[in-house]
Enzyme design. Structure first.
Site, mmCIF file in Angstrom:
data_model
loop_
_atom_site.group_PDB
_atom_site.id
_atom_site.type_symbol
_atom_site.label_atom_id
_atom_site.label_comp_id
_atom_site.label_asym_id
_atom_site.label_seq_id
_atom_site.Cartn_x
_atom_site.Cartn_y
_atom_site.Cartn_z
ATOM 1 N N HIS A 18 61.402 31.596 46.134
ATOM 2 C CA HIS A 18 60.507 30.691 46.864
ATOM 3 C C HIS A 18 61.169 30.176 48.148
ATOM 4 C CE1 HIS A 18 58.789 29.805 42.635
ATOM 5 N NE2 HIS A 18 57.830 30.428 43.298
ATOM 6 N N LYS A 42 48.635 22.843 31.468
ATOM 7 C CA LYS A 42 49.195 24.176 31.228
ATOM 8 C C LYS A 42 50.618 24.018 30.689
ATOM 9 C CE LYS A 42 50.053 27.948 34.149
ATOM 10 N NZ LYS A 42 49.942 28.567 35.472
ATOM 11 N N ARG A 95 56.267 40.176 45.875
ATOM 12 C CA ARG A 95 57.487 40.826 45.355
ATOM 13 C C ARG A 95 57.113 42.248 44.963
ATOM 14 N NH1 ARG A 95 58.239 36.203 41.061
ATOM 15 N NH2 ARG A 95 56.157 37.033 40.849
ATOM 16 N N SER A 133 59.929 32.539 38.190
ATOM 17 C CA SER A 133 60.250 31.310 37.448
ATOM 18 C C SER A 133 60.286 31.564 35.941
ATOM 19 C CB SER A 133 59.226 30.221 37.757
ATOM 20 O OG SER A 133 59.225 29.920 39.130
HETATM 21 O O1 PNS Z 1 52.797 30.249 41.346
HETATM 22 P P1 PNS Z 1 51.476 30.733 40.823
HETATM 23 O O2 PNS Z 1 51.277 30.228 39.399
HETATM 24 O O3 PNS Z 1 51.309 32.209 40.948
HETATM 25 O O4 PNS Z 1 50.334 30.036 41.745
HETATM 26 C C1 PNS Z 1 48.984 30.232 41.473
HETATM 27 C C2 PNS Z 1 48.096 29.304 42.335
HETATM 28 C C3 PNS Z 1 48.492 27.842 42.141
HETATM 29 C C4 PNS Z 1 48.242 29.668 43.787
HETATM 30 C C5 PNS Z 1 46.630 29.543 41.878
HETATM 31 O O5 PNS Z 1 46.544 29.430 40.493
HETATM 32 C C6 PNS Z 1 45.633 28.577 42.509
HETATM 33 O O6 PNS Z 1 45.398 28.602 43.688
HETATM 34 N N1 PNS Z 1 45.052 27.686 41.674
HETATM 35 C C7 PNS Z 1 44.083 26.690 42.134
HETATM 36 C C8 PNS Z 1 42.688 26.977 41.603
HETATM 37 C C9 PNS Z 1 41.929 27.928 42.511
HETATM 38 O O7 PNS Z 1 41.747 27.678 43.694
HETATM 39 N N2 PNS Z 1 41.460 29.049 41.930
HETATM 40 C C10 PNS Z 1 40.692 30.037 42.657
HETATM 41 C C11 PNS Z 1 41.567 30.977 43.463
HETATM 42 S S1 PNS Z 1 41.695 32.517 42.706
#
Ligand code: PNS
Length: 164
Positions: A18, A42, A95, A133
């Protein structure tokens, strides 16, 4: 350099993968808002406030200007948060190939929800191509050495979670 980018994620915890994306992102954007998804429900190892503290400490540790990186959390739809923050760009790191399909789905869904917000991808530094992570947590839990994979301020907090 222009504009504000939102760098969203779970950051449970922030890794060197990150921080390397953040460093690269600062080349392209004037300001980056690191936005932690507020997903206390979660299964997470760290609370949202612990995750935000670790991001903050890691930004200081990498010597980046706190004027150009803000740490925040968000609920609900990412595009809604981007709109509230007047940001037109969502920054994501890419990645290995395995990331691609998930990222493509999210980017397309976000474009569908708000065509004014663009997702911009930065390729992860090859040194951290396989750093995630979840893997870092598993290795730390099993007593493996993760000291090169997380920013220095994260390591003691991670080891403390597993009584190491
Ligand atoms: O680090 P991650 O877990 O891959 O991040 C995922 C994240 C937080 C970017 C994604 O889950 C997100 O944007 N969640 C917010 C809900 C949302 O907007 N969902 C619709 C988009 S697909």
């Amino acid at each position: 350099m222009r504009g504000i980018a939102i760098y969203p994620g779970s950051f449970d915890p922030i890794t060197k993968g990150h921080t390397s994306i953040l460093k690269s992102g600062l080349v392209a954007f004037e300001k980056i808002i690191v936005a932690v998804l507020n997903n206390e429900s979660k299964e997470a190892l760290f609370s949202v406030s612990e995750r935000m503290e670790m991001i903050h400490e890691s930004v200081v540790d990498m010597g980046a200007s706190l004027e150009r990186i803000e740490v925040d959390s968000f609920d609900g739809l990412l595009v809604g948060y981007a709109r509230r923050r007047n940001a037109r760009v969502i920054l994501r790191g890419l990645r290995a190939v395995a990331d691609f399909e998930y990222e493509l789905q999210m980017a397309n869904m976000n474009r569908h929800l708000n065509p004014e917000v663009e997702t911009v991808f930065i390729m992860a530094n090859d040194a951290y191509f396989y750093v995630a992570s979840n893997l870092v947590k598993e290795v730390a839990r099993l007593g493996g050495n993760v000291s090169n994979l997380v920013p220095a301020p994260v390591l003691p907090r991670l080891l403390a979670k597993f009584d190491k």
